[in-house]
Design an enzyme around this catalytic site. Structure first.
Site, short mmCIF file in Angstrom:
data_model
loop_
_atom_site.label_atom_id
_atom_site.label_comp_id
_atom_site.label_asym_id
_atom_site.label_seq_id
_atom_site.Cartn_x
_atom_site.Cartn_y
_atom_site.Cartn_z
N GLY B 37 0.82 -1.20 0.00
CA GLY B 37 0.00 0.00 0.00
C GLY B 37 0.86 1.24 0.00
O GLY B 37 2.08 1.18 0.18
N LEU B 38 0.20 2.37 -0.17
CA LEU B 38 0.89 3.65 -0.22
C LEU B 38 1.63 3.95 1.08
O LEU B 38 1.29 3.40 2.14
CB LEU B 38 -0.13 4.78 -0.45
N SER B 39 2.60 4.81 1.00
CA SER B 39 3.23 5.34 2.21
C SER B 39 2.15 6.02 3.05
O SER B 39 1.34 6.78 2.52
CB SER B 39 4.32 6.35 1.81
N GLY B 40 2.10 5.71 4.31
CA GLY B 40 1.10 6.32 5.19
C GLY B 40 -0.23 5.58 5.20
O GLY B 40 -1.19 6.03 5.85
N ARG B 70 16.35 -1.70 4.54
CA ARG B 70 17.24 -0.81 3.78
C ARG B 70 18.44 -0.34 4.62
O ARG B 70 19.36 0.28 4.09
CB ARG B 70 16.45 0.37 3.22
N SER B 111 5.84 -1.78 -2.18
CA SER B 111 5.81 -2.71 -3.33
C SER B 111 4.72 -2.32 -4.32
O SER B 111 3.71 -3.00 -4.47
CB SER B 111 5.61 -4.16 -2.83
N GLY B 160 9.99 10.39 -8.04
CA GLY B 160 9.51 9.02 -8.20
C GLY B 160 8.81 8.49 -6.96
O GLY B 160 8.91 7.32 -6.62
#
Lengths: 218, 218
Positions: B37-40, B70, B111, B160
């Site tokens: 899902g989206l960030s947040g 990361r 993702s 991006g």
């Protein structure tokens, strides 16, 4: 949630279920057993035997085999110097995750250079990295040659093969050394017993319950 | 031990303690819960809550958080297209190892591309990949902006960024969708309950014991 200084736009997420909770659930302490040695020295044999011994004591372990991982996580890597370093780094990072998850992670790979092994050791808290050196003579490993690789290396069909035309740097301060006694290799269960005994006796007090007198024969 | 056709000089080592033995030891079946899902959108919140819910039921889970990895395994990767693909591939490979080890592995990362998620799904046996889509409106995620990243993306300081100048491709056939009801987001424990309920009800029969009526409130 907090920001880490050296990585912009990447946040670190803390979760309330931590490694202590998982260790309690599993009744064991996560750690990395890092088996290093020449091809044919018995690393995989020890890893499998150790897996069985731990399982029979109700302990959860998982084997990270260098060869197997080259079919998955590390399939983009070859055998040139930087790829071998990256191969070991990734196995070290994944082993660290498994130890954090509470498992006894058994990493089995040649890992010929001291520097690379020490880098993996440095990823973990003190005492959570147990280096096992399969100290078997090259002649023995070459005689076994279960994979036929020494033959290929001697024929010049494999370049940079550890022990033939690339060095193996033995550990200077490994926790466990497996070697021949009177020219005889210990049996797989005896090698595993040596590691299990260590895990129960030293440094991993939280899994001291895996030590039972019956296996303290070494 | 056997040779694999397409990989010269790399052997596959079979070990007698397999995933069935580990599942029996843990009394659960390993799987991957992949939260996208989206960030947040609440991925990490769900992952943490799910970890707590599973732990409280005596189930061993481990969270692979895209941001956290990361700093370790994927610290050599940036955010350009091929690096993002490789980032997801590695998380998929590691998640697969955790599932094989018997854990309920909760992977939490944006993702954004269907193709990359499907590649991770394809790594696992049928029914062992449970895709959870955090279907929250962009406006909500942007309003939350806990990390301040949307602000930076809108200002052109991050390029991006998924949802702003890079697409998010919603799953077409995800196992679980988390969404608002009457404009209200479900509470973290309700979201986790939805996943736990699924795990108990469907596809993971071996962990059906994690389903208890008390959490079947959704």
């Amino acid at each position: 949630m907090s920001t880490l200084g050296n990585s912009t736009n990447i946040f670190w997420h803390e979760c309330p279920v931590g490694n202590h909770e998982r260790q309690k659930l599993l009744n064991q302490k996560g750690c990395v057993v890092w088996i290093t040695g020449l091809s044919g020295s018995g690393k995989s044999t020890l890893a499998c035997s150790l897996g069985r011994e731990l399982h029979s004591r109700g302990k959860l372990s998982y084997i990270l085999d260098g060869d197997n991982l080259r079919h998955g996580l590390n399939k983009d890597l070859g055998f040139k110097a930087e790829d071998r370093i990256e191969n070991i780094r990734r196995v070290g990072e994944v082993a660290k995750l498994f130890a954090d998850a509470g498992l006894i992670c058994v990493a089995s790979l040649i890992s010929p250079y001291r520097k690379d092994r020490d880098a993996c050791r440095a990823m973990l808290p003190d005492d959570n990295f147990i280096e096992v050196f399969m100290n078997m003579p090259l002649e023995l490993c070459e005689k076994r040659d279960a994979k036929g690789l020494y033959k290929l290396a001697r024929a010049g069909k494999i370049k940079g093969f550890t022990g033939i035309d690339d060095p193996y740097e033995p550990p200077l301060n490994c926790e466990i050394e497996i070697r021949q006694k009177d020219g005889v290799c210990p049996a797989p269960c005896a090698m595993a017993g040596q590691v299990v005994s260590y895990l129960g006796r030293e440094r991993i007090p939280a899994i001291s319950m895996i030590y039972t007198p019956s296996i303290h024969v070494l």
